[in-house]
Design a protein around this motif. Structure first.
Motif: not given
Length: 220
Positions: A162-178
Motif C-alpha cells: 500500500s502507499p502508506r506501507a511503502n512510505d514507512v519502508a522508504a523512511l525506515a530504509a533511510e535509517g529513520l527511527g520510529n
C-alpha cells in the motif's frame, strides 16, 4: 493479474495517457513485466472496462502479436505480424473484434537490455489501422522511448504494498527511527510499529535492516 496500489495505478495511467495523446491513436495499453516477461501490472485507456478484463483474462494468453514481440524483442503490429489473418485469429474473434478494435501496434519497453514491458497503441478506425504498417511502427517507436523514460522517473515503490506501507519502508530504509517516521507521516509510533511488523511478515524478515534490503530489491 495482481494490480498495483491506487497511486501506482494513477502513475501508470498518467504515463499511458501521455503516450495516447502524443501518438494520436485511439487506445493505449501499458504493461510492465516481471523477470519471466509475464505481465504483472498494467492499464488500458480508450477502451471499456470489459475489454481490459477480457484481454487480461483471455486475450493476453492467445495474443500472437505479443508472443512475437516476446520472442524477437522488436516492435510489431497486427498488420505486420498477421496481415489478413488478423480477423481470423482467436484474439480478434474472442476479444478485439467484440469491442471494435481494428488492430494495434505493440512496442517494447526496455530497462537497459532487459525487456521491462510493452506499450500498445490501438486503432478503432480504419485510418489509424492503416498506420500499423512498417513505416508507421518506425514513426511510433519514439513514443516507446519516451514512455520508458517517464517510467524511470516515477517514484520508486514496491508494487505489492500500500502507499502508506511503502512510505514507512522508504523512511525506515533511510535509517529513520520510529518516532521520526511517525513525525514525517503525521501518525503515531504505534501505527509505525504495526506497519513495520506487517512489512517484516510480508518479506519474511526479522528486522528493519533485512526488511529494507528486501524492499529495495522489489522496487519498480
Amino acid at each position: 493479474m495482481p494490480h498495483p496500489n491506487t497511486q501506482r495505478m494513477q502513475d501508470l495511467a498518467a504515463v499511458a495517457e501521455t503516450a495516447l495523446r502524443s501518438s494520436e491513436m485511439d487506445a493505449v495499453g501499458l504493461y510492465l513485466f516481471d523477470e519471466q516477461h509475464n505481465a504483472r501490472e498494467g492499464v488500458i485507456l480508450g477502451m471499456p472496462d470489459p475489454f481490459s478484463a477480457a484481454y487480461e483474462n483471455t486475450g493476453m494468453a492467445i495474443d500472437p502479436v505479443l508472443a512475437h514481440l516476446r520472442e524477437t524483442g522488436l516492435p510489431c503490429s497486427t498488420l505486420t505480424c498477421l496481415g489478413p489473418r488478423w480477423t481470423r485469429s482467436q484474439l480478434y474473434k474472442r476479444v478485439s473484434g467484440r469491442f471494435g478494435l481494428t488492430g494495434f501496434a505493440i512496442l517494447p519497453l526496455y530497462r537497459a537490455d532487459d525487456l521491462a514491458g510493452v506499450l500498445y497503441l490501438g486503432a478503432l478506425t480504419e485510418s489509424n489501422a492503416a498506420r500499423l504498417e512498417i513505416e508507421g511502427l518506425f514513426n511510433m517507436s519514439p513514443h516507446a522511448t519516451r514512455t520508458s523514460t517517464r517510467l524511470m522517473d516515477l517514484p520508486k515503490r514496491h508494487g505489492a504494498l500500500s502507499p502508506r506501507a511503502n512510505d514507512v519502508a522508504a523512511l525506515a530504509a533511510e535509517g529513520l527511527g520510529n518516532r521520526e517516521i511517525a513525525h514525517n507521516l503525521g501518525t503515531g509510533e504505534a501505527a509505525v510499529r504495526k506497519h513495520l511488523k506487517a512489512l517484516n511478515q510480508h518479506f519474511g524478515t526479522s528486522n528493519r535492516t533485512a526488511m529494507s534490503a528486501a524492499w529495495r530489491a522489489g522496487l519498480d
